[in-house]
Scaffold this active site. Structure first.
Site: not given
Length: 430
Positions: A239-240, A244, A288-289, A357
């Site tokens: 889940c880039a 960062g 993105d796939d 987070c």
């Protein structure tokens, strides 16, 4: 602008945020566009009042016996900026841009109010339904943890070791007051300041344009380092987002091996290309796939899972008051789905690192427990031991739960809130 104009500007922005449920950043930007006479210092001061007001929204309202934007903004100046009602009244006298004076009842309430008489969730400035989760997670430390989450955050940077070293970047940013972070070995920190102080625009620095550093909270740097990525490995950042942690992993690997950065949300992924170019990375592929990952397996898989963002409330206090139990349930379902999907790509003997987070056990410990239930192919590692390996001289430690989970917080580690669990897949990598 004098303090009266700044106070009135903050009241207007708070009204926009409260009435239209707009993100703070958007409301501030629109206010600045409509008031072009306001300088950068004015806009920074107005923003500080707004953020300070929303971090302590409940306790401000309790002490003023009034939750209006005007009462909240005045409470910031009384409680956090060093004004007394009398000294502020002197400063506002004759200022045609100042807001209407507070009511006598609000001033009397502030003079006689005692926060010790407030309910627990008000003292903590937490949504009432969140309070049990904080008490579950932090025990007797729940109030101290909540109070630290209501302070202003620092501006943290990660030195890009592909292009510079920490001392070189610290020297380049000496005018900004950058100093070494306490835990992350490549981190620098600029203190948040107080009152109307504004943080420097470090992205305008030549050192940033050269790719010497990235803006990244120290907590984010720490959990990226707990992935324990090495040169020559195959790593997946599942889940880039904006990249960062991808950049941190690539630097840890010294541009050797391969990092695959995947995110289903193309909008979130969009900034990564320019950031990779500036940083000088050569070992990152962007996807993105998810179909592009089929058939691949990895030594390390990092899941920075979608979550409620409770650990970022210092920076985004407005989302604290919009969060609902329905939002939490939606995130939990997404987290279970992401864990199931990403775990397929871990090599035997490889590591699956789950990060949020969030500070809510339902998104953290409970999700790992649900994932491990009935599965013999993964085990949670002793993260306290991993912490000692990665940060042997750290003067601070996160909260460790059952030896298997770590929760970083503003109170314990001086960072944003992050949860981390490291799971190993059974088998031998060869």
């Amino acid at each position: 602008m004098r303090i009266g104009g700044r106070l009135q500007g903050a009241i207007e922005v708070l009204s926009e945020v409260e009435e239209r449920k707009r993100p703070i950043a958007n409301a501030l930007k629109d206010w600045g566009t409509a008031h072009r006479f306001a300088g950068s210092g004015d806009r920074a001061a107005i923003g500080n009042i707004v953020y300070d007001a929303l971090r302590l929204k409940l306790s401000h309202a309790f002490l003023m016996d009034d939750d209006s934007p005007a009462a909240l903004a005045h409470a910031v100046l009384f409680r956090q900026w060093g004004f007394t009602p009398e000294s502020l009244a002197e400063r506002l006298d004759g200022d045609k841009f100042a807001p209407e004076p507070l009511s006598e009842s609000a001033l009397a309430a502030f003079a006689s109010g005692n926060l010790a008489d407030a309910p627990d969730h008000v003292r903590a400035d937490l949504p009432e339904w969140i309070l049990p989760a904080f008490k579950e997670n932090f025990g007797d430390d729940w109030l101290a943890e909540a109070e630290a989450l209501n302070l202003r955050p620092s501006l943290d940077l990660r030195v890009n070791t592909l292009k510079a070293d920490r001392e070189k970047v610290k020297k380049a940013l000496s005018r900004a007051g950058a100093d070494l972070t306490a835990i992350a070995p490549q981190g620098l920190r600029i203190p948040p300041g107080s009152g109307g102080d504004r943080l420097p625009n470090v992205t305008a620095e030549l050192a940033f344009q050269k790719g010497w550093f990235e803006v990244q909270d120290e907590g984010s740097q720490i959990v990226a380092r707990l992935v324990d990525a090495h040169a020559g490995q195959q790593v997946l950042d599942y889940c880039a987002g904006g990249g960062g942690k991808t950049l941190a992993l690539a630097a840890d690997m010294d541009n050797a091996g391969q990092v695959h950065a995947y995110d289903a949300d193309r909008t979130r992924l969009a900034p990564i290309i320019e950031r990779l170019r500036r940083a000088g990375t050569r070992n990152v592929q962007v996807h993105d796939d998810a179909a592009a990952l089929e058939g691949l397996s990895f030594d390390r898989v990092l899941i920075d899972a979608p979550c409620t963002g409770t650990g970022t409330w210092r920076r985004r206090p407005d989302i604290k008051w919009r969060l609902s139990e329905k939002n939490l349930e939606e995130r939990m379902a997404q987290q279970d789905a992401v864990l199931a999907a990403a775990s397929r790509f871990v090599k035997p003997g490889g590591l699956l690192v789950y990060v949020t987070c969030s500070l809510l056990p339902a998104e953290n410990q409970a999700r790992i427990a649900a994932f491990l239930e009935g599965r013999a192919d993964f085990e949670a590692l002793d993260i306290a031991a991993l912490w000692q390996e990665r940060f042997p001289s750290s003067p601070k430690q996160p909260h460790f739960t059952d030896g298997r989970f770590a929760t970083l917080t503003p109170a314990s580690t001086g960072t944003d809130g992050f949860f981390c669990a490291v799971l190993r897949k059974q088998g031998w990598t060869g």
